[in-house]
Design a protein around this motif. Structure first.
Motif, short mmCIF file in Angstrom:
data_model
loop_
_atom_site.label_atom_id
_atom_site.label_comp_id
_atom_site.label_asym_id
_atom_site.label_seq_id
_atom_site.Cartn_x
_atom_site.Cartn_y
_atom_site.Cartn_z
N ALA A 234 -3.04 63.79 -82.15
CA ALA A 234 -4.35 63.86 -81.50
C ALA A 234 -5.18 65.00 -82.09
O ALA A 234 -6.39 64.89 -82.21
N GLN A 235 -4.48 66.07 -82.48
CA GLN A 235 -5.23 67.21 -83.05
C GLN A 235 -5.50 67.05 -84.54
O GLN A 235 -6.02 67.95 -85.18
N GLY A 236 -5.04 65.93 -85.11
CA GLY A 236 -5.32 65.66 -86.52
C GLY A 236 -4.51 66.50 -87.48
O GLY A 236 -4.92 66.76 -88.60
N LYS A 237 -3.33 66.92 -87.03
CA LYS A 237 -2.50 67.77 -87.87
C LYS A 237 -2.06 67.11 -89.17
O LYS A 237 -2.12 67.74 -90.23
N PRO A 238 -1.63 65.80 -89.10
CA PRO A 238 -1.13 65.18 -90.34
C PRO A 238 -2.20 65.18 -91.43
O PRO A 238 -1.93 65.56 -92.57
N ALA A 239 -3.43 64.84 -91.05
CA ALA A 239 -4.51 64.77 -92.05
C ALA A 239 -4.82 66.16 -92.58
O ALA A 239 -5.06 66.35 -93.78
N ARG A 240 -4.76 67.14 -91.69
CA ARG A 240 -5.09 68.51 -92.12
C ARG A 240 -4.09 69.02 -93.15
O ARG A 240 -4.45 69.67 -94.12
N ALA A 241 -2.81 68.66 -92.93
CA ALA A 241 -1.79 69.13 -93.87
C ALA A 241 -2.04 68.54 -95.24
O ALA A 241 -1.93 69.23 -96.27
N LEU A 242 -2.42 67.25 -95.27
CA LEU A 242 -2.67 66.61 -96.57
C LEU A 242 -3.90 67.23 -97.22
O LEU A 242 -3.92 67.51 -98.41
N GLU A 243 -4.88 67.49 -96.38
CA GLU A 243 -6.13 68.05 -96.88
C GLU A 243 -5.87 69.41 -97.56
O GLU A 243 -6.38 69.71 -98.63
N MET A 244 -5.00 70.17 -96.88
CA MET A 244 -4.70 71.49 -97.42
C MET A 244 -3.97 71.38 -98.75
O MET A 244 -4.25 72.12 -99.69
N ALA A 245 -3.02 70.42 -98.83
CA ALA A 245 -2.27 70.23 -100.06
C ALA A 245 -3.21 69.77 -101.18
O ALA A 245 -3.08 70.18 -102.33
N ARG A 246 -4.16 68.96 -100.78
CA ARG A 246 -5.10 68.45 -101.77
C ARG A 246 -5.90 69.62 -102.36
O ARG A 246 -6.10 69.73 -103.55
N ARG A 247 -6.28 70.54 -101.45
CA ARG A 247 -7.11 71.67 -101.92
C ARG A 247 -6.30 72.74 -102.64
O ARG A 247 -6.65 73.23 -103.68
N ASN A 248 -5.15 73.08 -102.04
CA ASN A 248 -4.39 74.22 -102.58
C ASN A 248 -3.24 73.80 -103.47
O ASN A 248 -2.50 74.62 -103.97
N GLY A 249 -3.05 72.49 -103.56
CA GLY A 249 -1.91 72.01 -104.36
C GLY A 249 -0.67 71.91 -103.50
O GLY A 249 0.26 71.19 -103.81
N ARG A 250 -0.69 72.57 -102.36
CA ARG A 250 0.56 72.61 -101.61
C ARG A 250 0.27 73.04 -100.17
O ARG A 250 -0.64 73.82 -99.92
N SER A 251 1.05 72.50 -99.22
CA SER A 251 0.94 73.04 -97.85
C SER A 251 2.32 73.09 -97.21
O SER A 251 3.20 72.30 -97.55
N GLU A 252 2.43 74.01 -96.35
CA GLU A 252 3.74 74.21 -95.70
C GLU A 252 3.53 74.16 -94.21
O GLU A 252 2.53 74.67 -93.70
N ASP A 253 4.48 73.62 -93.51
CA ASP A 253 4.28 73.53 -92.06
C ASP A 253 5.63 73.53 -91.36
O ASP A 253 6.61 72.97 -91.87
N GLU A 254 5.63 74.11 -90.19
CA GLU A 254 6.86 74.10 -89.41
C GLU A 254 6.51 73.49 -88.07
O GLU A 254 5.46 73.82 -87.51
#
Ligand SMILES: Nc1ncnc2c1ncn2[C@@H]1O[C@H](COP(=O)(O)OP(=O)(O)OP(=O)(O)O)[C@@H](O)[C@H]1O
Ligand SMILES: [Mg+2]
Length: 661
Positions: free
Chosen positions: A81-101
């Motif tokens: 609901a908070q759009g976390k999955p899309a945000r993680a991808l977005e971050m990886a797209r921008r920074n090359g990588r994203s990490e999440d716990e």
């Protein structure tokens, strides 16, 4: 382990569309073999395009169940609901990588904690063509971590809840890192006040000067642990006696992290132990004095009898020989003085062993004390100043006045000897009241203190000063009986004597006597008139087991006009009376070997021959015995012959005045 860099490098070739090279095939095999990590790929929109066995194991879905679906499938409802999955991808797209716990949902709906890394995969032109995702199920690790945190939290609560022990940690330099409530209670600092400070603030100034805080840490560091007792400070500057332990704390490699310190205020325990030790010591001292009293008492008694015989002999010789011869007169006087000095010593000894018959009277203490001190003033050298503070309205006390004076004299002469270069002798008499722990009643005392500014007494000597013959004075200067007399007198009067002293400062000797309830005077003026010796004296039955003393006493009595009959035991005396001998008075020793003693004889006579008055004499009797048989006169030995004759005369006159039975 499977490095992320490797994934990122290898990932562009993992697109299933192209036919795999040998390297890629090997790589595929490798990834498929990994079961601890979910490794899968997403297209640029986040849809799943590949799925390894690890992913299948961790997420619970088979490839065919998830391929083509958005990877948001694994996120909990709220995260989606908070759009976390899309945000993680977005971050990886921008920074090359994203990490999440975070929490993820398995196919069966159960949650697991993961550590997820997403790498963006780009083609040669730099366009994002998908994502490589690696996820690890760290639920177990997280649980362990949580358990650890929980146990740490509990431990902190527990440590902080301990109020009887100060528990705190120090860094390797000795600065306080944490502080529990027990530490606050013991030292009065709050955690905010002390954390960051060096722990030396809880040490006394002397200890700080001597580097004790640093030494304690050095010992703990060298041997792992340091355990000791000592004075510690509270914030307000007061001290308490503490027992403490310092433990060294190291990490697994052995590097010093700091110290744990546990401190306990054991002042109460120490005080209790101290009073117990003192009580034991006191008991031991009084038992020792009691035993010495038993020993010396017997000797003193025999010695006193010898002196009595000598003194009576001298008196008799004086009366018998013509006293015109000055030389003889002088000789006799010298003998009398020497004997009286001997008597003075035995008297002190008898008082100590409480065999000196005390003749207690209710006295006006203030008056007596002043009189005695006046007399004493002349004995003190000019460089000793007397400061006298006698309270008004002192409770009356019941003591033997002569013994009282002697005790005062003994103590003051000691003070004089302790101040050879002068000083001040302060005498203080005041009322005191104390609650009796057993009865709960308030007891009234009079305390008389003698304080000198003399040399003082070392502890080891102080314990012995009441022992008879204990003296530190030169031969001929002290007999060591002064304080023995004071002790025996105080005890025999139901009181106490204490001595406190500091070497180089001075000494205080304090007597305490219980307040007396005044009694009516027993002697009337007529009685005193009757004490003048009558001439036609009467017949006296003398009972004395010591032959030479019997002989001398009867000679004395005869000289005073008495007819004397002698019996050597109580039984023999009773026989004489029963046979009807005319006896006007009985003069008897109290202590006689075997059978009946003087007291028992007096009682029997009272019953069977109530008209015959009894006069007793002794150098050997406790005050308790004297008290038991009130109304019977007792003359201490060695006796003053005049006193014996006048007392007998008084008794005979009294018995003649009484109506006959
Ligand atoms: N006020 C005092 N200051 C210092 N020492 C004292 C004092 N009173 C007593 N002492 C010590 O106690 C010892 C015993 O005293 P105590 O009066 O029993 O005997 P003495 O004075 O030595 O001899 P005596 O009194 O029989 O002449 C003394 O020898 C002295 O060492
Ligand atoms: Mg003395």
């Amino acid at each position: 382990m499977f490095g992320l860099g490797v994934t990122a490098q290898a990932s562009p070739n993992m697109t299933p569309a192209k036919s795999p090279s040998l390297d890629e095939r090997r790589f595929r095999v490798l990834i498929d073999a990994v079961t601890d990590y979910a490794i899968y790929m997403l297209d640029p929109e986040g849809r799943i395009i590949s799925w390894n066995p690890g992913a299948e194991r961790i997420n619970g879905y088979k490839l065919e169940e998830v391929v083509g679906q958005s990877y948001a499938l694994f996120f909990p409802e709220e995260d989606r609901a908070q759009g976390k999955p899309a945000r993680a991808l977005e971050m990886a797209r921008r920074n090359g990588r994203s990490e999440d716990e975070g929490w993820r949902v398995r196919k069966d709906g159960s949650l697991f904690w993961t550590l997820a890394v997403i790498d963006a995969i780009r083609d040669e032109d730099g366009r994002v063509i998908g994502f490589a995702k690696i996820t690890r199920d760290t639920t177990e690790r997280r649980k362990a971590q949580e358990a650890l945190l929980e146990s740490e939290r509990r431990f902190r609560l527990f440590v902080d809840g301990v109020r009887d022990y100060a528990i705190y940690m120090l860094d390797p330099e000795g600065r306080v890192i944490n502080w529990n409530s027990g530490a606050q209670r013991a030292h009065q600092y709050t955690a905010e006040e002390i954390i960051g400070e060096h722990y030396r603030v809880v040490f006394t100034a002397e200890d700080q000067e001597q580097g004790e805080p640093e030494k304690a840490l050095a010992i703990a560091q060298a041997s792992g642990k340091h355990e000791a007792e000592g004075w510690r400070l509270r914030k307000d500057g007061t001290r308490f006696w503490a027992s403490f332990v310092i433990d060294k704390i190291c990490n697994q490699r052995g590097d010093l992290l700091g110290f744990a310190k546990i401190t306990r205020d054991i002042s109460e325990r120490r005080d209790a132990q101290k009073s117990l030790d003192e009580a034991r010591e006191q008991l031991f001292q009084s038992q020792k004095l009691e035993a010495i009293g038993q020993l010396t008492g017997g000797v003193a008694h025999d010695f006193n009898n010898l002196l009595a015989a000598i003194l009576s002999g001298i008196s008799l010789v004086e009366r018998l020989v013509a006293t015109k011869d000055d030389k003889l007169k002088h000789l006799l006087e010298t003998m009398r003085q020497a004997t009286q000095r001997g008597h003075g010593l035995t008297r002190q000894l008898l008082t100590f062993s409480r065999r000196q018959p005390l003749r207690p009277e209710v006295i006006d203490l203030g008056k007596r004390l002043r009189e005695t001190l006046e007399l004493l003033d002349r004995l003190l050298s000019g460089n000793i100043k007397m400061s006298i503070h006698i309270a008004d309205n002192l409770f009356p006390i019941e003591v033997d006045p002569a013994e009282f004076e002697l005790a005062v004299l003994n103590v003051c002469l000691n003070a004089r000897d302790a101040m050879p270069r002068g000083g001040t002798l302060t005498v203080q008499a005041k009322n005191e009241a104390r609650r009796n722990d057993d009865s709960g009643l308030s007891e009234r005392f009079v305390a008389i203190g003698f304080t000198d500014t003399g040399i003082g007494i070392p502890d080891a000597i102080r314990k012995r000063v009441f022992e008879p013959f204990f003296t530190t004075k030169e031969v001929g200067k002290g007999s060591g009986l002064g304080l023995s007399q004071a002790y025996g007198f105080a005890q025999g009067s139901g009181g106490t004597v204490d001595i406190m002293s500091e070497v180089g400062k001075g000494t205080t000797v304090t007597f305490r006597f219980p307040a007396a309830t005044p009694k009516p005077q027993e002697l009337s003026p007529e009685d005193i008139d009757a004490m003048a010796p009558a001439h036609d004296s009467g017949t006296v039955l003398l009972i004395e087991d010591d032959l030479s003393l019997a002989e001398l006493t009867s000679a004395l009595l005869e000289h005073a006009g008495y007819t004397v009959k002698v019996a050597h035991s109580a039984a023999a005396a009773l026989n004489m009376l029963k046979r009807g001998s005319r006896i006007d008075a009985v003069f008897s020793d109290i202590v006689m070997p075997g059978g009946m003693n003087g007291f028992q004889l007096a009682r029997t006579l009272r019953k069977e021959f109530p008209d015959v008055p009894v006069l007793l004499t002794t150098g050997f009797s406790g005050a308790a015995d004297v008290a038991q048989i009130r109304g019977i006169e007792i003359i201490p030995k060695p006796y003053d012959p005049d006193r014996v004759t006048s007392q007998l005369a008084k008794l005979i006159a009294e018995s003649k005045r009484r109506p006959a039975h």
